[in-house]
Motif scaffolding. Structure first.
Motif, PDB file in Angstrom:
ATOM      1  N   ALA A  64       0.836  -1.205   0.000  1.00  0.00           N
ATOM      2  CA  ALA A  64       0.000   0.000   0.000  1.00  0.00           C
ATOM      3  C   ALA A  64       0.864   1.245   0.000  1.00  0.00           C
ATOM      4  N   ALA A  65       0.453   2.231  -0.796  1.00  0.00           N
ATOM      5  CA  ALA A  65       1.113   3.535  -0.781  1.00  0.00           C
ATOM      6  C   ALA A  65       0.347   4.438   0.184  1.00  0.00           C
ATOM      7  N   HIS A  66       1.081   5.166   1.016  1.00  0.00           N
ATOM      8  CA  HIS A  66       0.460   6.059   2.011  1.00  0.00           C
ATOM      9  C   HIS A  66      -0.556   5.266   2.849  1.00  0.00           C
ATOM     10  N   ASP A  67      -1.735   5.834   3.058  1.00  0.00           N
ATOM     11  CA  ASP A  67      -2.715   5.174   3.925  1.00  0.00           C
ATOM     12  C   ASP A  67      -3.804   4.451   3.144  1.00  0.00           C
ATOM     13  N   GLU A  68      -3.580   4.310   1.817  1.00  0.00           N
ATOM     14  CA  GLU A  68      -4.640   3.692   1.030  1.00  0.00           C
ATOM     15  C   GLU A  68      -4.700   2.177   1.262  1.00  0.00           C
ATOM     16  N   ALA A  69      -5.795   1.561   0.814  1.00  0.00           N
ATOM     17  CA  ALA A  69      -5.948   0.112   0.958  1.00  0.00           C
ATOM     18  C   ALA A  69      -4.874  -0.597   0.131  1.00  0.00           C
ATOM     19  N   PRO A  70      -4.346  -1.748   0.626  1.00  0.00           N
ATOM     20  CA  PRO A  70      -3.305  -2.455  -0.132  1.00  0.00           C
ATOM     21  C   PRO A  70      -3.805  -2.888  -1.512  1.00  0.00           C
ATOM     22  N   SER A  71      -2.880  -2.871  -2.480  1.00  0.00           N
ATOM     23  CA  SER A  71      -3.185  -3.335  -3.840  1.00  0.00           C
ATOM     24  C   SER A  71      -2.385  -4.590  -4.111  1.00  0.00           C
ATOM     25  N   ALA A  72      -2.915  -5.413  -5.038  1.00  0.00           N
ATOM     26  CA  ALA A  72      -2.167  -6.587  -5.515  1.00  0.00           C
ATOM     27  C   ALA A  72      -1.390  -6.156  -6.752  1.00  0.00           C
ATOM     28  N   TRP A  73      -0.068  -6.068  -6.616  1.00  0.00           N
ATOM     29  CA  TRP A  73       0.795  -5.647  -7.722  1.00  0.00           C
ATOM     30  C   TRP A  73       1.437  -6.879  -8.356  1.00  0.00           C
ATOM     31  N   ARG A  74       1.701  -6.784  -9.641  1.00  0.00           N
ATOM     32  CA  ARG A  74       2.380  -7.883 -10.340  1.00  0.00           C
ATOM     33  C   ARG A  74       3.449  -7.265 -11.239  1.00  0.00           C
ATOM     34  N   GLY A  75       4.687  -7.762 -11.100  1.00  0.00           N
ATOM     35  CA  GLY A  75       5.750  -7.157 -11.900  1.00  0.00           C
ATOM     36  C   GLY A  75       6.976  -8.027 -12.049  1.00  0.00           C
ATOM     37  N   VAL A  76       7.912  -7.534 -12.834  1.00  0.00           N
ATOM     38  CA  VAL A  76       9.156  -8.239 -13.143  1.00  0.00           C
ATOM     39  C   VAL A  76      10.255  -7.695 -12.228  1.00  0.00           C
ATOM     40  N   PRO A  77      11.028  -8.584 -11.568  1.00  0.00           N
ATOM     41  CA  PRO A  77      12.125  -8.082 -10.722  1.00  0.00           C
ATOM     42  C   PRO A  77      13.107  -7.247 -11.548  1.00  0.00           C
ATOM     43  N   LEU A  78      13.516  -6.099 -10.996  1.00  0.00           N
ATOM     44  CA  LEU A  78      14.470  -5.227 -11.689  1.00  0.00           C
ATOM     45  C   LEU A  78      15.764  -5.987 -11.994  1.00  0.00           C
ATOM     46  N   THR A  79      16.151  -6.889 -11.102  1.00  0.00           N
ATOM     47  CA  THR A  79      17.377  -7.675 -11.333  1.00  0.00           C
ATOM     48  C   THR A  79      17.250  -8.506 -12.615  1.00  0.00           C
ATOM     49  N   ASP A  80      16.076  -9.102 -12.863  1.00  0.00           N
ATOM     50  CA  ASP A  80      15.883  -9.911 -14.085  1.00  0.00           C
ATOM     51  C   ASP A  80      16.021  -9.047 -15.337  1.00  0.00           C
ATOM     52  N   LEU A  81      15.477  -7.827 -15.278  1.00  0.00           N
ATOM     53  CA  LEU A  81      15.569  -6.920 -16.428  1.00  0.00           C
ATOM     54  C   LEU A  81      17.026  -6.547 -16.689  1.00  0.00           C
ATOM     55  N   LEU A  82      17.762  -6.296 -15.610  1.00  0.00           N
ATOM     56  CA  LEU A  82      19.168  -5.900 -15.765  1.00  0.00           C
ATOM     57  C   LEU A  82      20.006  -7.069 -16.283  1.00  0.00           C
ATOM     58  N   VAL A  83      19.727  -8.279 -15.802  1.00  0.00           N
ATOM     59  CA  VAL A  83      20.452  -9.458 -16.299  1.00  0.00           C
ATOM     60  C   VAL A  83      20.191  -9.622 -17.795  1.00  0.00           C
ATOM     61  N   ARG A  84      18.955  -9.438 -18.185  1.00  0.00           N
ATOM     62  CA  ARG A  84      18.590  -9.530 -19.604  1.00  0.00           C
ATOM     63  C   ARG A  84      19.344  -8.505 -20.452  1.00  0.00           C
ATOM     64  N   ALA A  85      19.625  -7.337 -19.856  1.00  0.00           N
ATOM     65  CA  ALA A  85      20.343  -6.273 -20.574  1.00  0.00           C
ATOM     66  C   ALA A  85      21.859  -6.429 -20.459  1.00  0.00           C
ATOM     67  N   GLY A  86      22.316  -7.500 -19.800  1.00  0.00           N
ATOM     68  CA  GLY A  86      23.752  -7.784 -19.790  1.00  0.00           C
ATOM     69  C   GLY A  86      24.480  -7.497 -18.497  1.00  0.00           C
ATOM     70  N   VAL A  87      23.749  -7.132 -17.418  1.00  0.00           N
ATOM     71  CA  VAL A  87      24.402  -6.866 -16.136  1.00  0.00           C
ATOM     72  C   VAL A  87      24.587  -8.193 -15.387  1.00  0.00           C
ATOM     73  N   ALA A  88      25.792  -8.407 -14.855  1.00  0.00           N
ATOM     74  CA  ALA A  88      26.116  -9.698 -14.226  1.00  0.00           C
ATOM     75  C   ALA A  88      25.586  -9.773 -12.799  1.00  0.00           C
ATOM     76  N   LEU A  89      24.252  -9.611 -12.653  1.00  0.00           N
ATOM     77  CA  LEU A  89      23.658  -9.680 -11.303  1.00  0.00           C
ATOM     78  C   LEU A  89      23.256 -11.102 -10.937  1.00  0.00           C
ATOM     79  N   ASP A  90      23.484 -12.053 -11.852  1.00  0.00           N
ATOM     80  CA  ASP A  90      23.149 -13.443 -11.562  1.00  0.00           C
ATOM     81  C   ASP A  90      24.275 -14.134 -10.797  1.00  0.00           C
ATOM     82  N   LYS A  91      25.402 -13.399 -10.578  1.00  0.00           N
ATOM     83  CA  LYS A  91      26.455 -13.898  -9.684  1.00  0.00           C
ATOM     84  C   LYS A  91      26.924 -12.726  -8.812  1.00  0.00           C
ATOM     85  N   PRO A  92      27.596 -13.007  -7.687  1.00  0.00           N
ATOM     86  CA  PRO A  92      27.944 -11.902  -6.783  1.00  0.00           C
ATOM     87  C   PRO A  92      28.745 -10.800  -7.493  1.00  0.00           C
TER      88      PRO A  92
END
Ligand SMILES: Nc1nc2c(c(=O)[nH]1)N[C@H]1C(S)=C(S)[C@@H](COP(=O)(O)O)O[C@H]1N2
Ligand SMILES: [Mo]
Length: 176
Positions: A64-92
């Motif tokens: 929930a943002a601020h005091d509003e009722a919680p929402s069900a969000w669905r999204g792609v992890p930012l790490t997955d997007l970065l790995v797809r773009a060539g960032v080596a976040l799949d290893k330390p």
């Protein structure tokens, strides 16, 4: 000569009167929902269409943002997007990559940054998602993509209308 100057002044007046209309129009264009998401890493640009993003594995989070009722969000992890773009976040992360940061830009030029190391699951504790659905629907005026940082106590980094994600090398070559 005089009449030409009169024409010039009339043009100037018309331009000035037209300005508010133009700026409203520009804001409309800036949130074009058909535009692709751009990921920029070391001079390489990856452009992801809405259908490619929709096909990536999604994660569900209730928040929930601020005091509003919680929402069900669905999204792609930012790490997955970065790995797809060539960032080596799949290893330390090591070395110079530990001084990099991720800058997220919105259609209205709002920007936030994260340390790349905070997105490395072996170091940071920041779950960041690029969400494209809220309560089972597209995001409409806040979309097509919005950042969600569920652990944040304030939604200041929940960037609406995300357009560009960049990895920036923050290391300096100068010695202290
Ligand atoms: N593009 C964009 N995203 C933004 C902002 C903004 O000005 N522009 N403001 C942020 C701030 S400070 C807050 S508190 C939340 C507000 O989100 P809400 O309008 O859904 O409550 O959006 C965040 N995302
Ligand atoms: Mo805010």
């Amino acid at each position: 000569m005089l009449s030409r100057f009169g024409t010039f002044r009339r043009c100037l007046l018309m331009c000035l009167v037209g300005l508010p209309v133009l700026s409203i129009h520009a804001a409309d264009v800036a949130v074009d929902p058909t535009s692709n998401l751009q990921i920029r890493v070391a001079g390489k640009v990856t452009s992801l269409s809405a259908s490619v993003l929709a096909g990536m594995p999604h994660v569900d989070v209730t928040a929930a943002a601020h005091d509003e009722a919680p929402s069900a969000w669905r999204g792609v992890p930012l790490t997955d997007l970065l790995v797809r773009a060539g960032v080596a976040l799949d290893k330390p992360l090591r070395g110079r990559d530990l001084a990099s940061f991720v800058r997220v830009t919105a259609a209205d030029r709002y920007q936030v940054v994260f340390a790349l190391s905070d997105l490395d699951p072996t170091l940071g504790h920041n779950q960041v998602l690029l969400v494209d659905q809220r309560n089972g629907k597209p995001l409409d005026k806040d979309g097509p993509y919005r950042l969600l940082v569920p652990a944040d106590k304030r939604p200041a980094r929940w960037v609406r209308n995300v357009t560009v994600i960049e990895v920036v090398d923050g290391a300096t070559s100068t010695r202290p």
